[in-house]
Design a protein around this motif. Structure first.
Motif, PDB file in Angstrom:
ATOM      1  N   GLN A 483      29.101 -24.493  26.164  1.00 51.77           N
ATOM      2  CA  GLN A 483      28.158 -23.420  26.745  1.00 51.77           C
ATOM      3  C   GLN A 483      26.832 -23.673  26.676  1.00 51.77           C
ATOM      4  OE1 GLN A 483      29.378 -20.914  28.918  1.00 51.77           O
ATOM      5  NE2 GLN A 483      27.160 -20.808  29.201  1.00 51.77           N
ATOM      6  N   ALA A 484      26.510 -24.106  25.487  1.00 48.60           N
ATOM      7  CA  ALA A 484      25.134 -24.496  25.073  1.00 48.60           C
ATOM      8  C   ALA A 484      24.407 -25.506  26.107  1.00 48.60           C
ATOM      9  CB  ALA A 484      24.778 -24.995  23.711  1.00 48.60           C
ATOM     10  N   ILE A 485      25.207 -26.543  26.498  1.00 49.05           N
ATOM     11  CA  ILE A 485      24.883 -27.536  27.349  1.00 49.05           C
ATOM     12  C   ILE A 485      24.614 -27.388  28.570  1.00 49.05           C
ATOM     13  CG2 ILE A 485      25.537 -29.802  28.090  1.00 49.05           C
ATOM     14  CD1 ILE A 485      26.905 -30.458  25.516  1.00 49.05           C
ATOM     15  N   VAL A 486      25.503 -26.592  29.275  1.00 55.16           N
ATOM     16  CA  VAL A 486      25.246 -25.735  30.395  1.00 55.16           C
ATOM     17  C   VAL A 486      23.932 -24.907  30.433  1.00 55.16           C
ATOM     18  CG1 VAL A 486      26.152 -24.181  32.152  1.00 55.16           C
ATOM     19  CG2 VAL A 486      27.929 -25.895  30.801  1.00 55.16           C
ATOM     20  N   ASP A 487      24.092 -24.311  29.627  1.00 56.76           N
ATOM     21  CA  ASP A 487      22.513 -23.465  29.216  1.00 56.76           C
ATOM     22  C   ASP A 487      21.374 -24.285  29.265  1.00 56.76           C
ATOM     23  OD1 ASP A 487      24.031 -21.001  29.348  1.00 56.76           O
ATOM     24  OD2 ASP A 487      24.387 -20.909  27.185  1.00 56.76           O
ATOM     25  N   LEU A 488      21.518 -25.163  28.559  1.00 59.48           N
ATOM     26  CA  LEU A 488      20.163 -25.861  28.180  1.00 59.48           C
ATOM     27  C   LEU A 488      19.911 -26.704  29.897  1.00 59.48           C
ATOM     28  CD1 LEU A 488      18.464 -27.620  26.646  1.00 59.48           C
ATOM     29  CD2 LEU A 488      19.981 -29.310  26.374  1.00 59.48           C
ATOM     30  N   GLU A 489      20.947 -27.137  30.398  1.00 59.92           N
ATOM     31  CA  GLU A 489      20.592 -27.618  31.680  1.00 59.92           C
ATOM     32  C   GLU A 489      20.067 -26.679  32.850  1.00 59.92           C
ATOM     33  OE1 GLU A 489      24.036 -29.386  33.218  1.00 59.92           O
ATOM     34  OE2 GLU A 489      23.920 -31.333  32.128  1.00 59.92           O
ATOM     35  N   ASN A 490      20.382 -25.542  32.704  1.00 54.76           N
ATOM     36  CA  ASN A 490      19.766 -24.519  33.619  1.00 54.76           C
ATOM     37  C   ASN A 490      18.797 -23.466  33.066  1.00 54.76           C
ATOM     38  OD1 ASN A 490      22.067 -24.370  36.094  1.00 54.76           O
ATOM     39  ND2 ASN A 490      23.268 -24.737  33.964  1.00 54.76           N
ATOM     40  N   TRP A 491      18.216 -23.948  31.819  1.00 49.43           N
ATOM     41  CA  TRP A 491      17.139 -23.175  31.222  1.00 49.43           C
ATOM     42  C   TRP A 491      16.198 -23.148  32.006  1.00 49.43           C
ATOM     43  CZ3 TRP A 491      12.285 -24.185  29.898  1.00 49.43           C
ATOM     44  CH2 TRP A 491      11.596 -23.446  29.030  1.00 49.43           C
ATOM     45  N   GLN A 492      15.337 -21.657  32.195  1.00 51.49           N
ATOM     46  CA  GLN A 492      14.227 -21.522  32.826  1.00 51.49           C
ATOM     47  C   GLN A 492      13.175 -20.954  31.933  1.00 51.49           C
ATOM     48  OE1 GLN A 492      13.520 -22.005  36.202  1.00 51.49           O
ATOM     49  NE2 GLN A 492      15.349 -23.060  36.458  1.00 51.49           N
ATOM     50  N   PRO A 493      11.885 -21.433  32.274  1.00 48.82           N
ATOM     51  CA  PRO A 493      11.126 -20.802  31.154  1.00 48.82           C
ATOM     52  C   PRO A 493      10.560 -19.217  31.321  1.00 48.82           C
ATOM     53  CG  PRO A 493       9.987 -22.013  32.887  1.00 48.82           C
ATOM     54  CD  PRO A 493      11.253 -22.209  33.255  1.00 48.82           C
ATOM     55  N   GLY A 494      10.661 -18.544  30.134  1.00 50.71           N
ATOM     56  CA  GLY A 494      10.272 -17.005  30.374  1.00 50.71           C
ATOM     57  C   GLY A 494       8.565 -17.132  30.579  1.00 50.71           C
ATOM     58  N   GLU A 495       8.257 -15.903  30.094  1.00 49.49           N
ATOM     59  CA  GLU A 495       6.790 -15.511  30.252  1.00 49.49           C
ATOM     60  C   GLU A 495       6.149 -16.394  29.171  1.00 49.49           C
ATOM     61  OE1 GLU A 495       4.907 -13.360  31.867  1.00 49.49           O
ATOM     62  OE2 GLU A 495       6.881 -13.052  33.069  1.00 49.49           O
ATOM     63  N   PRO A 496       4.796 -17.218  29.829  1.00 49.98           N
ATOM     64  CA  PRO A 496       3.935 -17.833  28.896  1.00 49.98           C
ATOM     65  C   PRO A 496       3.597 -16.974  27.548  1.00 49.98           C
ATOM     66  CG  PRO A 496       3.339 -18.078  31.128  1.00 49.98           C
ATOM     67  CD  PRO A 496       4.355 -16.931  31.042  1.00 49.98           C
ATOM     68  N   VAL A 497       3.424 -17.866  26.524  1.00 49.33           N
ATOM     69  CA  VAL A 497       2.698 -17.104  25.269  1.00 49.33           C
ATOM     70  C   VAL A 497       1.093 -17.568  24.965  1.00 49.33           C
ATOM     71  CG1 VAL A 497       5.051 -16.662  24.244  1.00 49.33           C
ATOM     72  CG2 VAL A 497       3.706 -18.914  23.761  1.00 49.33           C
ATOM     73  N   VAL A 498       0.663 -16.916  24.041  1.00 48.01           N
ATOM     74  CA  VAL A 498      -0.417 -17.207  23.687  1.00 48.01           C
ATOM     75  C   VAL A 498      -0.286 -18.007  22.317  1.00 48.01           C
ATOM     76  CG1 VAL A 498      -2.768 -16.519  22.962  1.00 48.01           C
ATOM     77  CG2 VAL A 498      -1.685 -15.284  24.729  1.00 48.01           C
ATOM     78  N   VAL A 499      -0.923 -19.078  22.135  1.00 48.35           N
ATOM     79  CA  VAL A 499      -0.804 -19.986  20.818  1.00 48.35           C
ATOM     80  C   VAL A 499      -1.788 -19.340  19.969  1.00 48.35           C
ATOM     81  CG1 VAL A 499      -1.349 -22.231  19.895  1.00 48.35           C
ATOM     82  CG2 VAL A 499      -0.164 -22.143  22.231  1.00 48.35           C
ATOM     83  N   ARG A 500      -1.155 -19.115  18.974  1.00 50.43           N
ATOM     84  CA  ARG A 500      -1.828 -18.614  17.864  1.00 50.43           C
ATOM     85  C   ARG A 500      -2.587 -19.843  16.928  1.00 50.43           C
ATOM     86  NH1 ARG A 500       0.571 -13.199  15.364  1.00 50.43           N
ATOM     87  NH2 ARG A 500       1.795 -12.493  16.921  1.00 50.43           N
ATOM     88  N   LYS A 501      -3.862 -19.246  16.212  1.00 53.23           N
ATOM     89  CA  LYS A 501      -4.311 -20.201  15.271  1.00 53.23           C
ATOM     90  C   LYS A 501      -4.303 -19.854  13.815  1.00 53.23           C
ATOM     91  CE  LYS A 501      -7.836 -21.557  18.718  1.00 53.23           C
ATOM     92  NZ  LYS A 501      -9.276 -21.349  18.892  1.00 53.23           N
ATOM     93  N   HIS A 502      -4.730 -20.529  12.831  1.00 52.71           N
ATOM     94  CA  HIS A 502      -4.430 -20.177  11.483  1.00 52.71           C
ATOM     95  C   HIS A 502      -5.321 -19.102  11.034  1.00 52.71           C
ATOM     96  CE1 HIS A 502      -5.330 -20.399   7.262  1.00 52.71           C
ATOM     97  NE2 HIS A 502      -4.189 -21.336   7.011  1.00 52.71           N
ATOM     98  N   GLY A 503      -4.775 -18.063  10.463  1.00 51.25           N
ATOM     99  CA  GLY A 503      -5.460 -16.765  10.076  1.00 51.25           C
ATOM    100  C   GLY A 503      -4.900 -15.652  11.007  1.00 51.25           C
ATOM    101  N   GLN A 504      -4.274 -15.923  11.954  1.00 49.68           N
ATOM    102  CA  GLN A 504      -3.578 -14.847  13.164  1.00 49.68           C
ATOM    103  C   GLN A 504      -2.331 -14.701  12.754  1.00 49.68           C
ATOM    104  OE1 GLN A 504      -4.505 -16.904  16.943  1.00 49.68           O
ATOM    105  NE2 GLN A 504      -6.415 -15.900  17.219  1.00 49.68           N
ATOM    106  N   TRP A 505      -2.377 -13.860  11.804  1.00 49.68           N
ATOM    107  CA  TRP A 505      -0.577 -13.798  11.100  1.00 49.68           C
ATOM    108  C   TRP A 505      -0.333 -12.399  11.664  1.00 49.68           C
ATOM    109  CZ3 TRP A 505      -0.530 -18.170   9.671  1.00 49.68           C
ATOM    110  CH2 TRP A 505      -1.571 -18.771   8.876  1.00 49.68           C
TER     111      TRP A 505
END
Length: 513
Positions: A483-505
């Protein structure tokens, strides 16, 4: 793992911290398995890809962070850069490897010493870090001097070429002499000026070789980076107030297996059961031949068996030059077939480039539909840079590297390039050969390098499931992977995220702040 002793929890409850996370090969595998992962990655371009793919990410050098900053991470994964160990010439790779093994032994001595306090262990690590920093600073100075010498050599080389032209040497003679000059051959010269130029050039060459040897002895920053995962495990295991990771998965090139074996001894002292294994990617359904050295560890008493191969290994066989008859050709397969595994279970055939790309076209119909083709590698083979390696469409790809976009596609059985729109693999196709979903949103610069450096997600599926779900029966594990292999092939990106930096905890689930 602790969760294996009771009813298995939802995979979403398992939180993974991925060091040297790259564009997200392990993380997309974790995602389709239902785990939550956070990556730390220094390369801005890889971070762009991760952000577009919705992969939770902290940007920066792993050495700027620490295990204590992410106390809620239950699993540690990563693939520290280790190209140093495979450097050819003058034993540089071997020296770098020996240095790392010595540092690991120092850390092991510190953690197994009776009555050792956390402060004692920290002092050992600080001593190692200071040594590496001193070497790095010295290497910077030597590198700067090396660049100066190389520039002077270029000036001398141009002066020699000009002098040879003034003496009436032919173009071919000049090429021959300059080539011999690079090989440090001596010449019996009558012209005093030309002789002086040759001597100066030779002296610079001697100085340059000396600088190269000094650099090889000093190593580079990757020597220290390969120690980072071990230190994170030690910190989580021995620092007061922290709990040990429940599981660990580390992977790299085969040359790093010695490091993983030495790691395993330290992890055993810290209470882990471990397994090191050399994995052939095509034996797990990856349409590519590649070998990865993997270290797997679980806290507690549950042993880790070998990861079971599900597909045949690819074994190319060259048709002998003397085999010219039709029967000889028919009886000589281009590969050997391994019919079954050690336990007698039939294996699937390895996956070819053709099959993988066809599956991807079912999801993304705009991908090129090519006739039978041969991939002509950008790399030489057999020690000859001019003898380009080749692999036909109905076989797995050769190892995908950062130069994948330079590979040519020609009509099978010819040297005729395919048309421009299909004469090279697109980034999406190169990703598919690494088993990334065809929809993976490659972003930033040097995307081929990102793709080549990544962990094949399908391989990561097998390893993560194997380590994190020991309670599953063989039947359950097989169904889970299918099932995971099928899901991997058909995976679609979700909403983009903001990359955090050191200190943004603030608000991050692994930091608890």
């Amino acid at each position: 793992m602790s969760h294996a002793k009771t009813a298995p929890p939802s995979p979403a409850a398992i939180r993974i911290l991925d060091l040297f996370a790259g564009p997200g090969g392990l993380d997309v595998a974790a995602d389709v398995l239902g785990y939550r992962s956070t990556g730390i990655e220094w390369d801005k371009d890889a971070c762009e890809t991760r952000a577009a793919a919705g992969m939770d990410t902290f940007h920066g050098d792993v050495r700027e962070y620490s295990a204590a900053l992410f106390p809620h991470a239950q699993v540690l994964t990563g693939g520290p850069p280790c190209q140093t160990f495979t450097v050819a010439g003058h034993g540089a790779g071997r020296r770098a490897l020996d240095d790392v093994l010595r540092y690991i032994e120092r850390l092991h001595t510190a953690v197994r010493e009776d009555g050792a306090e956390w402060e004692d262990i920290v002092r050992t690590w600080q001593g190692i870090s200071e040594e590496l920093e001193e070497k790095a600073l010295e290497a910077e100075k030597v590198q700067a001097e090396k660049r100066e010498v190389e520039a002077l050599r270029s000036v001398e080389r141009r002066a020699i070429k000009k002098s040879l032209q003034e003496h009436g040497s032919s173009t071919e003679d000049i090429k021959r002499i300059l080539k011999a000059l690079r090989a440090s051959k001596e010449f019996d010269l009558e012209d005093a000026n030309l002789k002086q130029l040759f001597e100066e050039y030779s002296a610079l060459g001697t100085r340059l070789n000396s600088l190269k040897e000094r650099l090889e002895k000093l190593g580079d920053e990757r020597t220290g980076l390969v120690l980072q995962p071990l230190w994170w495990v030690i910190e989580r295991s021995r620092r007061p107030g922290l709990k040990p990771y429940e599981a660990i998965v580390l992977e790299q090139v085969p040359a790093v297996m010695l490091v993983w074996k030495r790691y395993a001894k330290v992890l055993a002292t810290l209470g882990y059961r471990t397994r090191t294994q050399l994995l052939h990617t095509e034996a797990f359904g990856v349409p590519q031949t590649r070998k990865r050295a993997v270290l797997m560890a679980r806290l507690g008493e549950t042993d880790i068996p070998e990861v079971t191969e599900t597909h045949e290994r690819y074994r190319p066989r060259t048709v002998p030059a003397s085999s010219t008859t039709a029967s000889d050709q028919a009886n000589t397969l281009p590969w050997d077939i391994e019919v079954e595994g050690l336990d007698g279970t039939p294996k699937e055939a390895w996956v070819s480039m053709e099959k993988a790309l066809k599956n991807a076209r079912n999801i993304a119909p705009d991908l090129p539909d090519r006739p039978a083709f041969t991939v002509v590698s950008n790399y030489g083979t057999g020690g000859d840079p001019g003898a380009r390696g080749t692999r036909d469409h109905d076989a797995p790809s050769a190892t995908i590297t950062g130069k994948v976009s330079r590979n040519r596609l020609v009509h099978k059985g010819t040297t005729t390039d395919l048309p421009d729109d299909s004469g090279r693999f697109s980034f999406a196709e190169a990703g598919v050969l690494q088993t990334f979903p065809v929809a993976y949103p490659w972003s930033g610069k040097d995307q081929p390098q990102q793709i080549g450096n990544a962990v094949p997600p399908r391989l990561a599926l097998h390893v993560l499931r194997h380590v994190l779900e020991p309670e599953l029966s063989e039947e359950e594990a097989r169904a889970r992977l299918e099932q995971a292999i099928v899901d991997l092939e058909n995976w679609q990106p979700g909403e983009p995220v903001v990359v955090r930096k050191h200190g943004q905890w603030k608000g991050h689930p692994l930091t608890g702040r």
